[in-house]
Design a protein around this motif. Sequence first.
Motif, PDB file in Angstrom:
ATOM      1  N   ASP A 177      -9.879  -3.038  -2.962  1.00 36.78           N
ATOM      2  CA  ASP A 177      -9.816  -3.647  -4.290  1.00 36.78           C
ATOM      3  C   ASP A 177      -8.677  -4.654  -4.363  1.00 36.78           C
ATOM      4  O   ASP A 177      -8.819  -5.753  -4.926  1.00 36.78           O
TER       5      ASP A 177
ATOM      6  N   ALA B  82      -8.733   1.355   5.690  1.00 37.56           N
ATOM      7  CA  ALA B  82      -9.189   0.552   4.551  1.00 37.56           C
ATOM      8  C   ALA B  82      -8.788  -0.909   4.664  1.00 37.56           C
ATOM      9  O   ALA B  82      -9.270  -1.740   3.892  1.00 37.56           O
TER      10      ALA B  82
ATOM     11  N   ARG C 115      -5.233   6.414   6.469  1.00 37.43           N
ATOM     12  CA  ARG C 115      -6.224   6.047   5.453  1.00 37.43           C
ATOM     13  C   ARG C 115      -6.074   4.571   5.070  1.00 37.43           C
ATOM     14  O   ARG C 115      -7.072   3.852   4.899  1.00 37.43           O
ATOM     15  N   ILE C 116      -4.842   4.116   4.958  1.00 39.08           N
ATOM     16  CA  ILE C 116      -4.584   2.704   4.646  1.00 39.08           C
ATOM     17  C   ILE C 116      -5.066   1.813   5.780  1.00 39.08           C
ATOM     18  O   ILE C 116      -5.695   0.773   5.556  1.00 39.08           O
TER      19      ILE C 116
ATOM     20  N   ALA D 228       0.845  -1.204   0.000  1.00 44.01           N
ATOM     21  CA  ALA D 228       0.000   0.000   0.000  1.00 44.01           C
ATOM     22  C   ALA D 228       0.875   1.248   0.000  1.00 44.01           C
ATOM     23  O   ALA D 228       1.505   1.581   1.011  1.00 44.01           O
TER      24      ALA D 228
ATOM     25  N   ALA E 118      -1.670  -1.132  -4.014  1.00 38.86           N
ATOM     26  CA  ALA E 118      -2.809  -0.242  -3.801  1.00 38.86           C
ATOM     27  C   ALA E 118      -2.284   1.136  -3.450  1.00 38.86           C
ATOM     28  O   ALA E 118      -1.142   1.283  -3.001  1.00 38.86           O
ATOM     29  N   TYR E 119      -3.122   2.150  -3.649  1.00 42.69           N
ATOM     30  CA  TYR E 119      -2.701   3.527  -3.422  1.00 42.69           C
ATOM     31  C   TYR E 119      -3.655   4.234  -2.466  1.00 42.69           C
ATOM     32  O   TYR E 119      -4.869   4.041  -2.524  1.00 42.69           O
ATOM     33  N   ALA E 120      -3.072   5.054  -1.616  1.00 46.41           N
ATOM     34  CA  ALA E 120      -3.871   5.822  -0.663  1.00 46.41           C
ATOM     35  C   ALA E 120      -4.330   7.143  -1.249  1.00 46.41           C
ATOM     36  O   ALA E 120      -5.249   7.778  -0.727  1.00 46.41           O
ATOM     37  N   SER E 121      -3.669   7.595  -2.307  1.00 44.24           N
ATOM     38  CA  SER E 121      -4.055   8.837  -2.975  1.00 44.24           C
ATOM     39  C   SER E 121      -3.954   8.602  -4.468  1.00 44.24           C
ATOM     40  O   SER E 121      -3.701   7.475  -4.916  1.00 44.24           O
TER      41      SER E 121
ATOM     42  N   GLY F  81      -6.860   4.711  -8.263  1.00 44.79           N
ATOM     43  CA  GLY F  81      -6.812   3.384  -7.656  1.00 44.79           C
ATOM     44  C   GLY F  81      -5.769   2.502  -8.302  1.00 44.79           C
ATOM     45  O   GLY F  81      -4.982   2.965  -9.113  1.00 44.79           O
TER      46      GLY F  81
ATOM     47  N   ARG G 103      -7.543   0.843  -4.762  1.00 40.47           N
ATOM     48  CA  ARG G 103      -7.488   1.074  -3.330  1.00 40.47           C
ATOM     49  C   ARG G 103      -7.244  -0.248  -2.602  1.00 40.47           C
ATOM     50  O   ARG G 103      -7.293  -1.330  -3.195  1.00 40.47           O
TER      51      ARG G 103
END
Length: 245
Positions: free
Chosen positions: A173, A205, A201-202, A130, A162-165, A168, A170
């Motif tokens: 996903d 999620a 945020r990660i 992430a 996956a990306y936090a910003s 996607g 995310r």
Amino acid sequence: MPALLLIAHGSRDPRHAATVAALVEEVRAQRPGTEVATAYLDHCAPRIPQVAGRLADAGDAVAVPLLLNRAFHAKHDIPAALRAAGSRLPVAEVLGPSPLLLAALDRRLAEAGLDVTSPAVRARTGVVLAAAGSSDPAADAATRAVAAEWRRTRGWAAVEVAYASATGPRVPDALAALRTAGAERTAVSPYLLAPGLLPDRITAAAAGADVLADTLGPAPELATLLLERYDEARQAVQTVPALTA
């Protein structure tokens, strides 16, 4: 011996500066006698002009970016800030890619309770790498290459990015993709340097994961890597006159 000027991004979250300070202490412990200074691009003090101004000559320090990928901050922000300070300091390469980063990721997963030493466990586990995400396609490609190398060298069931910003995918996903690929267990490993908004945020999620690792933080491998980048840049400066004589 030139000083090591560690240049970090900075954050309004006080955990960020505390993590950078702990990392600096680890660097000093690994290389006693080397002066280590810290400067920030934003939010925290001291800023780059405050520190680089007194280290303006190229022989006084080597700037080492505390950045994982060569994206906008490395390509534009740091050079611009050094120029504005009237500094001619050499700038080391960013941290990634490096086997030491993979070792630090392993460390954080082990600390979170995953038996990373077991080939059988790794073969059943899918991992989400992430990252923050970037508008620079080359930086995101570099993160995907890290994920591919981590899977190849460790034998994970799968590794998804996956990306936090930015755009996607995310974390949810990526977790779904791991399960579709047949992973029996899932883990989320933040490819981030310090706590803050994006790691939080990660974390939020990653509720569906079996294991959630911490950020890289002041891992010994990270301190070793910073010193490697410092030594490489210092050696490059020393060899330039011989090459051009």
